[in-house]
Scaffold this motif. Structure first.
Motif, PDB file in Angstrom:
ATOM      1  N   ASN B  30     -17.899  59.098 -40.263  1.00 27.05           N
ATOM      2  CA  ASN B  30     -18.245  57.755 -40.512  1.00 27.05           C
ATOM      3  C   ASN B  30     -19.378  57.288 -39.821  1.00 27.05           C
ATOM      4  O   ASN B  30     -19.475  57.168 -38.766  1.00 27.05           O
ATOM      5  N   ARG B  45     -11.449  55.620 -43.376  1.00 29.35           N
ATOM      6  CA  ARG B  45     -12.675  56.336 -42.937  1.00 29.35           C
ATOM      7  C   ARG B  45     -12.195  57.549 -42.277  1.00 29.35           C
ATOM      8  O   ARG B  45     -11.307  57.378 -41.875  1.00 29.35           O
ATOM      9  N   ASN B 403     -19.775  59.910 -44.734  1.00 33.93           N
ATOM     10  CA  ASN B 403     -19.399  58.677 -45.457  1.00 33.93           C
ATOM     11  C   ASN B 403     -18.465  59.165 -46.530  1.00 33.93           C
ATOM     12  O   ASN B 403     -18.427  58.535 -47.407  1.00 33.93           O
ATOM     13  N   ARG B 406     -16.992  56.776 -49.583  1.00 33.62           N
ATOM     14  CA  ARG B 406     -17.661  55.056 -49.069  1.00 33.62           C
ATOM     15  C   ARG B 406     -17.710  54.642 -50.352  1.00 33.62           C
ATOM     16  O   ARG B 406     -17.798  53.506 -50.671  1.00 33.62           O
TER      17      ARG B 406
END
Lengths: 495, 411
Positions: B30, B45, B403, B406
């Protein structure tokens, strides 16, 4: 400059490919006859010429998609082309490649003033957009000097600029949407009339991708209301340093002119010989500063800029008092290239960008190079954003002069990178600057760019041989060198 | 390795080493600069965080060259301070969502975070967004390789414009550690003309006429009465009305001249007021930061909807039946900020349908954790576009380490 070796099998299959393309684009839209191919053999970088395998001129998006799909399935290379005005060889044909011309895509599809945008086909010229909306009080801001001829599709491919970009941005800052056909023949719409993209900014990525990622078949551009008025100042200086200082002082005062162009002594005189614009022949540097906007603002800023120019040692200042006079100020600058063409059999137009403060250094080093190579050079300069166009004068009929001109040009571009600038500000890399890419980028930088191409064109069929000095296969680029090992830097702070 | 851990490299070399190791372990991370946008997006995450907060400091700022380079995690507060001293700005009005998201640290964002999320405030319609002022970067990809793109000059077409791709990629393509941006002079004066008592449709006509005039309007928004009342600028307390606001900036005489033209032009549409320097700045800061929906006074779900300017009022009206729905328009109608009470899936399908009818995209900017886990935060893309984005992602981050989820599931 070496292009990849043409593929023998493709050359041998020329008639078959032409026949297949005729099934997609009927009538006279497929050209194979050598005489008819001849006009397509070069673009604006005329030192390089290659007859294309075949030229195809589709008229519909579906035809473009079918042509690309056919080429993809049969591993035939494709070079997209607009008006062919590229100065970097971006549209240089390939002997074993289909030249896909978009010149029949000439329609303005929609003018949407309430949303301040126009939807146009890629073969519409840059100037035609502004002309179509002029009477209604609008214009399209980017204005490359080839705007009479160059097409908006080509502008997207090269991220074209012009004299107004300092204030109004480049092509990339003035687009809202694109329709793109991929090499696989898929039609994709990106953006629209709204701002920003929901996902990755493919609009931004495609702009300036030099025809290597896809073929643009529709463009949505931003329109701007025309400024209430524009006035220009013509300011002479006894040295390029003083001219450069004046530009810095204007920006430091918080003023971003609509245009701010500089010419050096040879360029001033070549232009004056040609158009009699009333330029001061004895000046070492000449600035044309244009201020546009509401009348009250322009009048105020004209005074401010005059004051700054005087403080920076201007040797002459003229302010345009009429639209006619403003256009005369520009006439010399706009004719600078043909003006140099009059005093030299050939000239080679370069396009580097430098941090503006390095201008005096770059000009003085360029004079040394000029002596070394025995070739004259004149400079025009988009002074506001540091974009330099040296015009190297040579005679192609004198053996060795073209090579010397190219070496001289390469040295200038290396110098641009050395002082913190870049190889090209608005003309693109194409074939011209391809082999200099290593001056700016590491192998890893370039490999990452080529991986972007792999995402769009895994068989590397779109405009190969341009931009990147070495062609790598996508499989090779995808390979990972993974180092198994200990946790790195045991002393990196971890929490 | 399931324990949560944080890596905080302090140099480009350490970042590269760390990423190489993460790649060899195939360990997802992350990415975090200053964490000011951590509440936006799917809350699930990676356990491992790559903390980039050590990459701070302005390494180059030459105001007369209009350029600044800084560590990606340099706080916006530091950037703004340097810009202020030179009477310059980032022209895209970088927003600060600290109040909207209810963060304790009111100045928490970083320059790199602003770019990675490609945000922009009211001046977007004139000056572009973060991506338009982003000149170059250095980063490490999800392949564990250092790469850069762009430069420090404004005009540059050398190679693909990877800066555009990195802007708005929410850290899913690479970990940027150094960024270079274009700066611009701050306008000398700013004033705002208010036209009162107009509904969203009337506002559409006024904003369009204002922007299509040569008066260089640099921001145009519309607030309904209920949201106008939430402003801290004095005049709005007595306004008791909806209003259109038009901002004019530039040298003093020019601003006065243009404001007069706008006042005369629209006086037949509604009662006119004018905000001067500090009130004007304060008002637009509120719009920029979406203050009418600040978390301390409002706990509704917030959607950010980008459409063609003419579609803004239609979107508002189509969604007005949702429970407690309320919205205002920025970007001359092209940006709808919508607050809605929506315990069930944040009214996602209705919002998406309304947007799809006009073309555009909707992003969930604020919502409870559970909701952010359940729905798509970003606007779903048509299949071919999604496939292309996916292939791009794979070419920067083949193991999906940066990520994950995300932006979109799978990226």
């Amino acid at each position: 400059m070496r292009m990849p070796e043409p593929d023998r099998e493709t050359l041998a299959n020329r008639q078959t490919i032409a026949a297949e393309l005729r099934r997609i684009v009927p009538g006279d839209g497929v050209i194979v006859d050598e005489d008819a191919l001849r006009p397509f053999e070069t673009d604006g970088l005329t030192a390089y010429r290659t007859l294309p395998l075949i030229v195809v001129l589709p008229e519909t998006v579906e035809q473009v998609a079918a042509v690309l799909k056919y080429c993809h399935q049969n591993s035939v290379k494709v070079v997209p082309r607009g008006a062919g005005t590229s100065l970097s060889g971006g549209a240089l044909p390939l002997a074993d490649g289909v030249l896909l011309s978009l010149t029949k895509f000439k329609q303005i599809l929609e003018l949407d003033y309430e949303n301040r945008c126009a939807r146009v086909q890629p073969g519409v010229t840059n100037l035609a957009i502004s002309q179509a909306v002029d009477a209604d009080g609008y214009y399209y801001a980017p204005d490359p000097s080839s705007q009479i001829a160059c097409t908006i599709g080509g502008n997207v491919a090269e991220n074209a600029g012009g004299v107004h970009c300092l204030k109004y941005g480049l092509t990339t800052n003035n687009l809202l949407g694109l329709e793109l056909v991929t090499i696989e023949g898929e039609i994709i719409r990106i953006g629209g009339k709204h701002l920003d993209s929901g996902g990755y900014d493919l609009l931004g990525l495609l702009t300036g991708s030099e025809g290597m990622l896809g073929v643009v078949t529709e463009v949505t551009v931003r329109l701007l209301p025309k400024p209430e008025c524009a006035r220009a100042l013509l300011v002479g200086f006894n040295s390029s340093e003083a001219g450069g200082d004046c530009v810095a002082a204007i920006i430091a005062a918080g003023i971003i002119p609509g245009g701010m162009e500089m010419m050096d002594h040879p360029a001033i005189n070549a232009a004056e010989d040609f158009v009699n614009a009333g330029y001061p022949r004895d000046a070492q540097a000449l600035l044309i500063i244009e201020l546009d906007g509401p009348e009250a603002e322009v009048d105020y800023l004209i005074e401010e800029v005059s004051r700054i120019a005087r403080e920076n040692g201007a040797s002459s200042i003229r302010i345009s008092e009429s639209e006619q006079e403003r256009l005369t100020f520009w006439a010399g600058r706009k004719a600078a290239f043909p003006a140099v063409g009059r005093i030299s059999p050939d000239y080679y137009c370069m396009d580097g960008t430098i941090p503006r403060a390095k201008l005096p250094l770059v000009l003085s080093r360029m004079r040394e190079m000029s002596d070394k190579y025995g070739l004259r050079v004149a400079n025009v300069f988009h002074a506001g954003d540091g974009n330099l166009h040296p015009l190297i004068m040579y005679d192609a009929n004198v053996p060795g002069e073209l090579d010397r001109a190219e070496d001289f040009g390469n040295d200038i571009l290396k110098l641009c990178v050395e002082v913190g600038g870049v190889l090209t500000g608005e003309h693109g890399v194409g074939v011209e600057k391809r082999d200099l890419m290593g001056e700016m980028f590491t192998d890893e930088d370039m490999a990452q760019q080529q991986r972007v191409k792999c995402a769009f064109d895994p068989k590397a069929l779109l405009n190969p041989g341009k931009v990147f000095p070495t062609l790598h296969r996508c499989a090779e680029l995808g390979r990972m060198h993974i180092r198994q090992g200990q946790i790195p830097f045991p002393d990196i702070p971890r929490f | 390795m399931s324990d949560a851990q944080i890596f905080r490299p302090e140099s480009a070399e350490q970042l590269l080493e760390t990423m190489s190791w993460l790649v060899s372990e195939k360990m997802p991370v992350n990415l975090q600069g200053r964490g000011s946008k951590r509440l936006i997006g799917n809350p699930d995450r990676s356990a491992t965080t790559l903390d980039l907060s050590a990459f701070t400091g302005i390494s180059l700022y030459e105001p007369e060259e209009l350029v600044m380079s800084a560590g990606a995690a340099t706080p916006m507060a530091e950037i703004n301070k340097a810009l202020d001293q030179a009477h310059q700005m980032l022209a895209y009005d970088p927003p600060n969502f600290a109040s909207l998201l209810g963060l304790a640290d009111k100045e928490s964002g970083s320059l790199g975070g602003m770019i990675a999320t490609n945000l922009a405030g009211p001046r977007r319609i004139k000056a572009g967004s973060a991506r338009d002022h982003f000149l170059g970067f250095q980063a490490v990809s999800g392949r564990g390789e250092a790469f850069k793109s762009g430069g420090r000059v404004v005009k540059n077409v050398t190679g693909y414009d990877l800066s555009k791709l990195m802007a708005g990629s929410w850290g899913t393509l690479g970990a940027m550690h150094q960024v270079t941006v274009k700066t611009l002079p701050r306008p000398e004066k700013s004033r705002t003309v208010l036209v009162q008592g107009v509904d969203a449709d009337e506002a559409r006509t006024i904003m369009s006429a204002a922007l299509n005039s040569p008066n260089e309007v640099s921001a145009a928004c519309w607030l309904p009465k209920s949201l106008a009342e939430r402003s801290d600028v004095d005049i709005f307390r007595h306004l008791n009305n909806s209003c259109v606001a038009l901002r004019v900036e530039g040298p003093g005489p020019s601003v006065q001249y243009r404001c007069k033209i706008l006042r005369d032009r629209f006086k037949s549409e509604g009662k006119i007021e004018e905000l001067h320097t500090s009130n004007s700045a304060r008002f637009w800061r509120e719009i920029r930061d979406v203050s009418p929906f600040a978390a301390k006074i409002d706990d509704r779900v917030i959607w950010k909807i980008s459409v063609a300017p003419t579609a803004g009022p239609a979107i508002l009206s189509q969604l007005s039946n949702l429970k407690n729905a309320e919205g205002f328009l920025d970007w001359a109608g092209g940006l709808v900020w919508l607050a809605v009470d929506a315990p069930k899936m944040g009214a996602e399908s209705l919002v998406r349908d309304a947007v799809n009818r006009h073309g555009g995209h909707a992003t969930l900017i604020r919502g409870p954790e559970k909701l952010r886990r359940e729905i798509s935060i970003f606007h779903p893309q048509p299949t071919p576009l999604a496939a292309l984005s996916r292939r791009l992602k794979d070419n920067f981050d083949p193991f999906g380490l940066l990520n994950p989820n995300r932006m979109y599931p799978g990226t």
